[in-house]
Write an enzyme that holds these catalytic residues in place. Structure first.
Site, short mmCIF file in Angstrom:
data_model
loop_
_atom_site.label_atom_id
_atom_site.label_comp_id
_atom_site.label_asym_id
_atom_site.label_seq_id
_atom_site.Cartn_x
_atom_site.Cartn_y
_atom_site.Cartn_z
N TYR A 141 0.82 -1.21 0.00
CA TYR A 141 0.00 0.00 0.00
C TYR A 141 0.86 1.27 0.00
CZ TYR A 141 -4.72 -1.84 0.80
OH TYR A 141 -5.95 -2.43 0.66
N LYS A 192 2.93 -15.18 2.25
CA LYS A 192 3.09 -15.93 0.99
C LYS A 192 4.58 -16.24 0.85
CE LYS A 192 1.57 -17.68 -2.92
NZ LYS A 192 0.79 -18.95 -2.95
N ASP A 224 -3.14 -18.14 0.43
CA ASP A 224 -4.16 -18.85 -0.37
C ASP A 224 -4.84 -19.91 0.48
OD1 ASP A 224 -1.74 -20.22 -0.33
OD2 ASP A 224 -1.77 -20.80 -2.44
N ASP A 248 -6.53 -6.78 4.15
CA ASP A 248 -7.67 -6.11 3.51
C ASP A 248 -8.59 -7.15 2.89
OD1 ASP A 248 -9.25 -4.01 2.43
OD2 ASP A 248 -8.21 -4.23 0.51
N ASP A 252 -12.52 -8.79 4.44
CA ASP A 252 -13.79 -8.77 3.69
C ASP A 252 -14.38 -10.17 3.63
OD1 ASP A 252 -13.54 -6.04 3.17
OD2 ASP A 252 -14.15 -6.25 1.07
C1 IPM Z 1 -10.49 -0.86 4.14
C2 IPM Z 1 -10.74 -0.25 2.80
C3 IPM Z 1 -9.55 0.64 2.42
C4 IPM Z 1 -8.31 -0.23 2.37
C5 IPM Z 1 -9.72 1.42 1.10
C6 IPM Z 1 -10.95 2.29 1.12
C7 IPM Z 1 -8.49 2.24 0.79
O1 IPM Z 1 -10.98 -1.23 1.83
O2 IPM Z 1 -10.37 -0.12 5.12
O3 IPM Z 1 -10.42 -2.09 4.23
O4 IPM Z 1 -8.04 -0.90 1.37
O5 IPM Z 1 -7.59 -0.26 3.37
MN MN Z 2 -11.08 -3.23 2.62
#
Ligand code: IPM
Ligand code: MN
Length: 363
Positions: A141, A192, A224, A248, A252
């Site tokens: 990042y 990884k 993975d 990240d 999710d």
């Molecule tokens: C998160 C979001 C952010 C990230 C984006 C909006 C930059 O997806 O906080 O997980 O990737 O960190």
């Molecule tokens: Mn995110």
């Protein structure tokens, strides 16, 4: 107590859910006799529209002067042009970096009443209670160089750099071991290392640190495989620690164990301390700005409200107040109230503010 809080509503559903959390905090301040001084500032797309800068100086100043920051969400199709010179996400990333928030705590605790809202079978979910610790200010990042350029064939190419130093790995891994010591004493480190140099350094550094924590079990997983194990045996995990990009993605995925991204809070902590000598954290739900439902008043405010609870606990030292909010959310879910993202077919869902009002009443 008297605390200063910077509110960053941001974009999409951000402003709607921030209002919900503000109401909850107001109720908490009345009930427990605190004074929360709120300063609302722009970040992300709205800040680009207003000032040309996704992280205006005024916003950064306010955050640095406050005891904690509550953020809604940033981004949206309006600012998504791949050729744009500034992007909303830069505001969020810049703020994490400026405030030194290297540790992102993302708890995953499927609510017993919401097991049916997850696409996973209930029998897999029962007993799941994990904390994902995502490194937040390093890795691909932020790594340099990053650029777009024309290569020798006259073709456009682009590059990012995934880089970790030993000290960056050390400080997030140390936090993982320390937190695991207060929980079920297991750390799963995700990398990884079969392919990436930066992951091999990650794994080596974690292993070295583990020697200081003989009472903690260390498991290493390749990313993975980790994404698969997260679905096949979620209850086996206690603290999972991983780098920025993997964290990240995995969080999710993990949010679906709770039924919806809308349920998941997070805390970003670092070395900076506030006027109470606690970490000056930033607290935000893990979901994004959800432009598809923005402005409709139907977004689930629970992730945001639980983020406010995390703020009370970690930055303001108000554990009873945090627990009161968490219990109120529990009670409302136990009573069968649902927003549209977690409602079953045939159930009539509540809007954002209706859900917030139910939680306030339960307080
Ligand atoms: C998160 C979001 C952010 C990230 C984006 C909006 C930059 O997806 O906080 O997980 O990737 O960190
Ligand atoms: Mn995110």
């Amino acid at each position: 107590m008297k605390a200063k809080i910077t509110l960053l509503p941001g974009d999409g559903i951000g402003p709607e859910i921030i209002v919900a959390s503000e109401k909850i905090l107001k109720r908490i301040s009345e009930k427990f006799g605190h004074e929360f001084e709120m300063d609302s500032q722009h970040i992300g797309g709205i800040a680009i529209d207003e000032t040309g800068n996704p992280l205006p100086d005024e916003t950064l100043d306010s955050c640095k002067k406050s005891d904690a920051v509550l953020l809604g969400a940033v981004g949206g199709p309006k600012w998504d042009d791949p050729n744009a010179s500034v992007r909303p996400e830069q505001g969020l990333l810049g703020l994490r970096k400026e405030l030194g928030l290297f540790a992102n705590l993302r708890p995953v605790q499927p609510h017993p009443q919401l097991l049916g809202a997850s696409p996973l079978k209930e029998s897999y979910l029962e007993g799941t209670d994990m904390l994902i610790l995502r490194e937040l200010t390093g890795g691909v990042y932020f790594g340099q160089p990053r650029e777009k350029r024309i290569n020798a064939n006259g073709e456009e190419e682009a590059l990012d750099t995934m880089i970790y130093s030993e000290s960056e790995v050390f400080r997030i891994a140390k936090l993982a071991f320390d937190i695991a010591g207060t929980r079920r004493k297991k750390v799963t480190s995700v990398d990884k290392a079969n392919v990436l140099e930066s992951s091999r350094l990650w794994r080596k550094t974690v292993a070295k640190l583990a020697e200081d924590y003989p009472e903690i079990e260390l498991e290493n997983l390749l990313v993975d495989a980790a994404t698969m194990h997260l679905l096949s045996r979620p209850r086996d995990f206690d603290v999972m620690v991983t780098m920025n990009l993997f964290g990240d993605i995995i969080t999710d995925e993990a949010s679906m164990l709770t039924g919806s991204m809308g349920n998941m809070p997070s805390a970003a902590l670092g070395e900076g301390l506030n006027s109470f000598g606690k970490p000056r954290g930033m607290y935000e739900p893990i979901h994004g700005s959800a432009p598809d439902i923005a402005g409709q008043g139907i977004a689930n405010p629970i992730g945001m409200i639980l983020s406010a609870a995390m703020m009370l606990r970690h930055s303001l030292g108000l554990s009873s107040e945090a627990e009161a909010i968490e219990k109120a959310v529990d009670a409302v879910l136990n009573a069968g109230h649902r927003t549209s993202d977690i409602a079953k077919e045939g159930e009539s869902p509540l809007g954002t503010m209706e859900m917030a009002e139910k939680i306030i009443s339960a307080l």
